[in-house]
Design an enzyme around this catalytic site. Structure first.
Site, PDB file in Angstrom:
ATOM      1  N   ASN A   1     -89.404  48.846 -52.395  1.00 58.97           N
ATOM      2  CA  ASN A   1     -88.625  50.052 -52.712  1.00 58.97           C
ATOM      3  C   ASN A   1     -87.156  49.672 -52.875  1.00 58.97           C
ATOM      4  OD1 ASN A   1     -87.275  52.484 -52.757  1.00 58.97           O
ATOM      5  ND2 ASN A   1     -88.379  53.374 -51.019  1.00 58.97           N
TER       6      ASN A   1
ATOM      7  N   HIS B   1     -90.769  56.615 -59.198  1.00 63.32           N
ATOM      8  CA  HIS B   1     -90.026  55.836 -58.206  1.00 63.32           C
ATOM      9  C   HIS B   1     -91.026  54.969 -57.434  1.00 63.32           C
ATOM     10  CE1 HIS B   1     -87.626  54.607 -54.902  1.00 63.32           C
ATOM     11  NE2 HIS B   1     -88.158  55.445 -54.029  1.00 63.32           N
TER      12      HIS B   1
ATOM     13  N   CYS C   1     -82.778  57.642 -53.521  1.00 61.36           N
ATOM     14  CA  CYS C   1     -83.766  57.092 -54.466  1.00 61.36           C
ATOM     15  C   CYS C   1     -83.798  57.853 -55.793  1.00 61.36           C
ATOM     16  CB  CYS C   1     -85.153  57.091 -53.838  1.00 61.36           C
ATOM     17  SG  CYS C   1     -85.234  56.086 -52.365  1.00 61.36           S
TER      18      CYS C   1
HETATM   19  O1  UT7 Z   1     -88.160  56.190 -51.314  1.00 64.95           O
HETATM   20  C1  UT7 Z   1     -88.592  57.342 -50.643  1.00 64.95           C
HETATM   21  C2  UT7 Z   1     -88.663  57.076 -49.227  1.00 64.95           C
HETATM   22  N1  UT7 Z   1     -89.716  56.327 -48.672  1.00 64.95           N
HETATM   23  C3  UT7 Z   1     -91.009  56.550 -48.824  1.00 64.95           C
HETATM   24  O2  UT7 Z   1     -91.455  57.241 -49.702  1.00 64.95           O
HETATM   25  C4  UT7 Z   1     -91.926  55.933 -47.820  1.00 64.95           C
HETATM   26  C5  UT7 Z   1     -92.881  56.963 -47.288  1.00 64.95           C
HETATM   27  N2  UT7 Z   1     -93.768  56.514 -46.220  1.00 64.95           N
HETATM   28  C6  UT7 Z   1     -94.604  55.465 -46.299  1.00 64.95           C
HETATM   29  O3  UT7 Z   1     -94.625  54.748 -47.274  1.00 64.95           O
HETATM   30  C7  UT7 Z   1     -95.582  55.235 -45.161  1.00 64.95           C
HETATM   31  O4  UT7 Z   1     -95.552  56.365 -44.311  1.00 64.95           O
HETATM   32  C8  UT7 Z   1     -95.316  53.947 -44.355  1.00 64.95           C
HETATM   33  C9  UT7 Z   1     -95.671  52.750 -45.188  1.00 64.95           C
HETATM   34  C10 UT7 Z   1     -93.857  53.905 -43.922  1.00 64.95           C
HETATM   35  C11 UT7 Z   1     -96.209  53.930 -43.110  1.00 64.95           C
HETATM   36  O5  UT7 Z   1     -97.563  54.056 -43.448  1.00 64.95           O
HETATM   37  P1  UT7 Z   1     -98.499  55.039 -42.611  1.00 64.95           P
HETATM   38  O6  UT7 Z   1     -99.849  54.902 -43.164  1.00 64.95           O
HETATM   39  O7  UT7 Z   1     -97.847  56.395 -42.688  1.00 64.95           O
HETATM   40  O8  UT7 Z   1     -98.459  54.394 -41.168  1.00 64.95           O
HETATM   41  P2  UT7 Z   1     -97.951  55.015 -39.786  1.00 64.95           P
HETATM   42  O9  UT7 Z   1     -96.461  55.216 -39.814  1.00 64.95           O
HETATM   43  O10 UT7 Z   1     -98.796  56.200 -39.463  1.00 64.95           O
HETATM   44  O11 UT7 Z   1     -98.271  53.840 -38.799  1.00 64.95           O
HETATM   45  C12 UT7 Z   1     -99.602  53.435 -38.519  1.00 64.95           C
HETATM   46  C13 UT7 Z   1     -99.559  52.308 -37.512  1.00 64.95           C
HETATM   47  C14 UT7 Z   1     -98.694  52.570 -36.294  1.00 64.95           C
HETATM   48  O12 UT7 Z   1     -99.364  52.037 -35.172  1.00 64.95           O
HETATM   49  P3  UT7 Z   1    -100.178  52.987 -34.159  1.00 64.95           P
HETATM   50  O13 UT7 Z   1     -99.163  53.946 -33.625  1.00 64.95           O
HETATM   51  O14 UT7 Z   1    -101.231  53.651 -34.994  1.00 64.95           O
HETATM   52  O15 UT7 Z   1    -100.705  52.021 -33.145  1.00 64.95           O
HETATM   53  C15 UT7 Z   1     -97.456  51.758 -36.547  1.00 64.95           C
HETATM   54  O16 UT7 Z   1     -96.831  51.330 -35.363  1.00 64.95           O
HETATM   55  O17 UT7 Z   1     -99.053  51.127 -38.116  1.00 64.95           O
HETATM   56  C16 UT7 Z   1     -98.017  50.573 -37.293  1.00 64.95           C
HETATM   57  N3  UT7 Z   1     -97.046  49.922 -38.146  1.00 64.95           N
HETATM   58  C17 UT7 Z   1     -97.146  48.625 -38.515  1.00 64.95           C
HETATM   59  N4  UT7 Z   1     -98.048  47.672 -38.224  1.00 64.95           N
HETATM   60  C18 UT7 Z   1     -97.860  46.470 -38.786  1.00 64.95           C
HETATM   61  C19 UT7 Z   1     -95.953  50.458 -38.726  1.00 64.95           C
HETATM   62  N5  UT7 Z   1     -95.337  49.527 -39.455  1.00 64.95           N
HETATM   63  C20 UT7 Z   1     -96.039  48.390 -39.357  1.00 64.95           C
HETATM   64  C21 UT7 Z   1     -95.898  47.098 -39.878  1.00 64.95           C
HETATM   65  N6  UT7 Z   1     -96.840  46.174 -39.579  1.00 64.95           N
HETATM   66  N7  UT7 Z   1     -94.898  46.748 -40.693  1.00 64.95           N
END
Ligand code: UT7
Length: 322
Positions: free
Chosen positions: A279, A249, A113
């Protein structure tokens, strides 16, 4: 003093749009979750006959039109990409051929990125030391090709696109400072565990996909945007208030907001387009820049700060007078 000045900008997004509602039909997710956690509403996805080089080529043509330069003027092409068409030749060489540029150095920079700001850093050094007068710096990606469409944790986050700036040597201020960094310690937090030297097993088995520890990457990204912006400003003996527009970014709206808050930068001075194109890795900053220039927010003479963060980890910034 020779500066590298932005002479023109162009971008290209594939026609096909995939909305959050479309994704609801493909996996266990919801428009509400995606908007709340990422700010993303839709992403563009390359057609079967489109590739990273074809997206980058279109962005380059538009940027060259905007700058009023011809193929013969171009004496350097740098492409930031993590999704090249082929193992070799580089995307830069493929674009060079199609533009009809002959003989000028052309190469890809693989910094995920951060590829676009890495490219700006390099092109700036070429121009400042007299090695080039007119350079194309392109960020182009087809992340849809390394997205696991069955993994809701990553599939909702990425999109395809390309952006390009034409940099030209000038007596007038352009790029004021660039900084790039890397720390390979975090390899497994964000990677595609397949490739050339590792063998094609995973690729053949259809498992050459992005894997990410989202939470860990999130925290690191927020802290890094803050640090890199402050490093650049310190270097110029400036202050945050000197920046008219922060163009980070585009990975996640929550990361952008958290970084802006830490920097004390009001959201009115932050360019955020992640809602429209998700992204797009190395393409995200030039895509956001092009949109803000075209809609009239960013004007000639404004001071801009780009900040990127990505797999590697890699990160970097550029401060410039537009
Ligand atoms: O370009 C540089 C690289 N990338 C980034 O900078 C991305 C960095 N990370 C992020 O943007 C965020 O961490 C995410 C958007 C990927 C995830 O958000 P989060 O608030 O950190 O969520 P999480 O991973 O803690 O997941 C929360 C819950 C989980 O369920 P449980 O375990 O709490 O029951 C996931 O299974 O949300 C669930 N989940 C979803 N639910 C519906 C994860 N993805 C999805 C989805 N739809 N697409």
């Amino acid at each position: 003093m020779i500066y590298a000045r932005v002479a023109g900008i162009g971008s290209y997004l594939p026609e096909k749009v995939v909305t959050n509602k479309d994704l609801e039909k493909m996996m266990d997710t919801s428009d509400e979750w995606i908007r709340e956690r990422t700010g993303i509403k839709r992403r563009h996805v390359a057609a079967d006959d489109e590739t990273t080089s074809s997206l980058g080529l279109e962005a380059a043509r538009r940027a060259m039109d905007a700058a009023g330069v011809e193929p013969d003027d171009i004496d350097l092409i740098v492409v930031g990409t993590a999704t090249p068409d082929k193992v070799f030749p580089s995307v830069a060489c493929m674009i060079q051929r199609r533009l009809g540029v002959r003989g000028a150095p052309a190469f890809d920079v693989h910094a995920a990125c951060s590829g676009f700001v890495y490219g700006l850093d390099l092109a700036n050094r070429y121009i400042q030391t007299g090695g080039a007068k007119t350079a194309l710096v392109i960020g182009a990606e087809t992340l849809s090709r390394i997205t696991n469409w069955e993994d809701r944790g990553t599939a909702v986050l990425f999109g395809d696109g390309a952006g390009c700036v034409v940099l030209q040597a000038s007596d007038e201020p352009g790029i004021l400072a660039t900084h790039i960094h890397a720390d390979g310690e975090y390899e497994e937090l964000l990677h595609v565990p397949a490739g050339v030297s590792l063998g094609y097993e995973e690729t053949r088995a259809g498992r050459a996909f992005i894997e990410m520890n989202g939470n860990a990457v999130f925290k690191r990204a927020v802290a890094t945007f803050d640090n890199i912006a402050r490093e650049t400003i310190r270097d110029l003996d400036g202050e945050i208030g000197d920046i008219d527009w922060f163009v980070p970014h585009q990975a996640n709206m929550r990361i952008i907001k958290a970084a802006a808050k830490r920097l004390g930068m009001p959201m009115e001075r932050v360019i955020a387009t992640v809602d429209e194109h998700a992204n797009t890795s190395g393409a995200s900053i030039p895509l956001a820049l092009d949109q803000a220039v075209r809609d009239g927010r960013i004007k000639r003479g404004d001071t801009l700060m780009f900040a990127a963060f990505g797999a590697g980890f890699t990160w970097g910034s550029t401060m410039l007078k537009y």
